[in-house]
Enzyme design. Structure first.
Site, PDB file in Angstrom:
ATOM      1  N   GLY A 147       0.777  -1.235   0.000  1.00 16.43           N
ATOM      2  CA  GLY A 147       0.000   0.000   0.000  1.00 16.43           C
ATOM      3  C   GLY A 147       0.810   1.287   0.000  1.00 16.43           C
TER       4      GLY A 147
ATOM      5  N   ASN B 255       1.427   3.020  -2.608  1.00 16.13           N
ATOM      6  CA  ASN B 255       0.674   3.934  -3.493  1.00 16.13           C
ATOM      7  C   ASN B 255      -0.552   4.495  -2.787  1.00 16.13           C
ATOM      8  OD1 ASN B 255       1.755   4.286  -6.371  1.00 16.13           O
ATOM      9  ND2 ASN B 255       2.077   2.096  -5.969  1.00 16.13           N
TER      10      ASN B 255
ATOM     11  N   ASN C 298      -5.641   2.818 -12.982  1.00 19.04           N
ATOM     12  CA  ASN C 298      -4.672   1.864 -12.439  1.00 19.04           C
ATOM     13  C   ASN C 298      -3.270   2.420 -12.615  1.00 19.04           C
ATOM     14  OD1 ASN C 298      -3.606  -0.746 -11.556  1.00 19.04           O
ATOM     15  ND2 ASN C 298      -3.056  -1.090 -13.699  1.00 19.04           N
TER      16      ASN C 298
ATOM     17  N   HIS D 264       0.592   1.209 -13.221  1.00 16.43           N
ATOM     18  CA  HIS D 264       1.383   0.046 -13.647  1.00 16.43           C
ATOM     19  C   HIS D 264       2.868   0.430 -13.638  1.00 16.43           C
ATOM     20  CE1 HIS D 264       2.242  -3.757 -15.511  1.00 16.43           C
ATOM     21  NE2 HIS D 264       3.048  -3.133 -16.346  1.00 16.43           N
TER      22      HIS D 264
ATOM     23  N   ASP E  17      -4.274  -3.866 -18.550  1.00 12.52           N
ATOM     24  CA  ASP E  17      -3.323  -2.777 -18.839  1.00 12.52           C
ATOM     25  C   ASP E  17      -3.545  -2.166 -20.226  1.00 12.52           C
ATOM     26  OD1 ASP E  17      -2.077  -3.118 -16.341  1.00 12.52           O
ATOM     27  OD2 ASP E  17      -0.741  -4.648 -17.139  1.00 12.52           O
TER      28      ASP E  17
ATOM     29  N   GLU F 145       5.566   6.498  -9.700  1.00  4.45           N
ATOM     30  CA  GLU F 145       4.227   6.055  -9.265  1.00  4.45           C
ATOM     31  C   GLU F 145       3.596   6.964  -8.222  1.00  4.45           C
ATOM     32  OE1 GLU F 145       3.638   1.825  -8.474  1.00  4.45           O
ATOM     33  OE2 GLU F 145       5.584   1.415  -9.347  1.00  4.45           O
TER      34      GLU F 145
HETATM   35  C1  GAR Z   1       3.269  -1.113  -7.404  1.00  4.26           C
HETATM   36  O1  GAR Z   1       4.548  -1.068  -7.958  1.00  4.26           O
HETATM   37  C2  GAR Z   1       2.221  -1.131  -8.508  1.00  4.26           C
HETATM   38  O2  GAR Z   1       2.555  -0.334  -9.605  1.00  4.26           O
HETATM   39  C3  GAR Z   1       2.223  -2.584  -8.881  1.00  4.26           C
HETATM   40  O3  GAR Z   1       2.331  -3.280  -7.656  1.00  4.26           O
HETATM   41  C4  GAR Z   1       3.025  -2.458  -6.705  1.00  4.26           C
HETATM   42  C5  GAR Z   1       2.166  -2.310  -5.468  1.00  4.26           C
HETATM   43  O4  GAR Z   1       2.849  -1.642  -4.436  1.00  4.26           O
HETATM   44  N1  GAR Z   1       1.040  -2.931  -9.616  1.00  4.26           N
HETATM   45  C6  GAR Z   1       1.021  -3.834 -10.597  1.00  4.26           C
HETATM   46  O5  GAR Z   1       1.986  -4.477 -10.920  1.00  4.26           O
HETATM   47  C7  GAR Z   1      -0.330  -3.992 -11.274  1.00  4.26           C
HETATM   48  N2  GAR Z   1      -0.169  -4.631 -12.556  1.00  4.26           N
HETATM   49  P1  GAR Z   1       2.090  -0.933  -3.240  1.00  4.26           P
HETATM   50  O6  GAR Z   1       1.124  -1.952  -2.632  1.00  4.26           O
HETATM   51  O7  GAR Z   1       3.191  -0.584  -2.268  1.00  4.26           O
HETATM   52  O8  GAR Z   1       1.368   0.273  -3.765  1.00  4.26           O
END
Ligand code: GAR
Length: 204
Positions: free
Chosen positions: A14, A16, A110, A112, A153, A183
């Site tokens: 989490g 993000n 989303n 990515h 995506d 991100e």
């Molecule tokens: C992030 O890097 C996000 O971009 C990726 O998973 C991670 C989650 O981190 N998402 C994907 O790969 C979706 N295809 P977080 O839980 O610390 O935000």
């Protein structure tokens, strides 16, 4: 002005989600309010982040909702009950069906961790994306925020930011740099942009 109600869907750490909460605190997200966090993983640390911020949380686990239609009906019910207008996928690892995404045109976004159309689609998630990028030897990677449609995506791109790959990068160091430089900046910016559009659309 009534702010757009945002639900954030998470599965893991989490960071993000944290960037979104911090952006709301710093008034960088002004047009939207994070009203709900939904996790498909009961052990996601993201849930603790939401709770310590006073945001309502819901867990819809695969164990409780193995069938996609039941899972999506429960999701929809959570959103309707709270008047959610924007869905933000922030490290959410369960793919949403065409039926569901069709009900939310340009209202699901989303993040990515690569420059779409590279290293994306089914099977490309989390560290796997960075492993594939390093294996290929790319010198630049980055992050993309896009609308979500029926193609994993595959929706229209909202924001993209390039990040340099360094010679001794591991998947973990590259992941961290892409999060920090791209991100955590792009996702709050996109949440504000779409929230603003939602408010505008309400006025007709
Ligand atoms: C992030 O890097 C996000 O971009 C990726 O998973 C991670 C989650 O981190 N998402 C994907 O790969 C979706 N295809 P977080 O839980 O610390 O935000």
């Amino acid at each position: 002005m009534l702010r757009a109600k945002i639900a954030v869907l998470v599965s893991g750490g989490g960071t993000n989600l944290q960037a979104l909460l911090d952006a709301e605190d710093a008034c960088k997200i002004r047009s939207g309010e994070i009203a709900l966090v939904v996790s498909n993983n009961p052990n996601a640390y993201a849930l603790a982040r939401a709770k310590s911020h006073g945001v309502d949380t819901v867990v819809l686990s695969r164990a409780d909702y193995p069938a996609q239609p039941d899972f999506e009906a429960a999701l929809q019910q959570c959103f309707t009950a709270r008047g959610i207008e924007l869905i933000v996928l922030a490290g959410f690892m369960r793919i949403l069906s065409a039926d569901f995404t069709a009900r939310w045109p340009r209202r699901i976004i989303n993040v990515h961790p690569a420059l779409i159309p590279s290293f994306c689609g089914k099977g490309f998630y989390g560290l796997k994306v960075h492993e594939a990028a390093l294996e290929k030897g790319v010198k630049v990677s980055g992050a993309t925020v896009h609308f979500v449609n029926e193609v994993p995506d595959g929706g229209e791109i909202i924001f993209q930011k390039a990040v340099q790959v360094l010679q001794h990068d591991t998947p973990e160091t590259l992941q961290r740099r892409i999060m920090e430089q791209a991100e955590w900046k792009l996702l709050p910016r996109a949440a504000e942009k779409i929230s603003r559009e939602i408010i505008k659309a309400r006025k007709g």
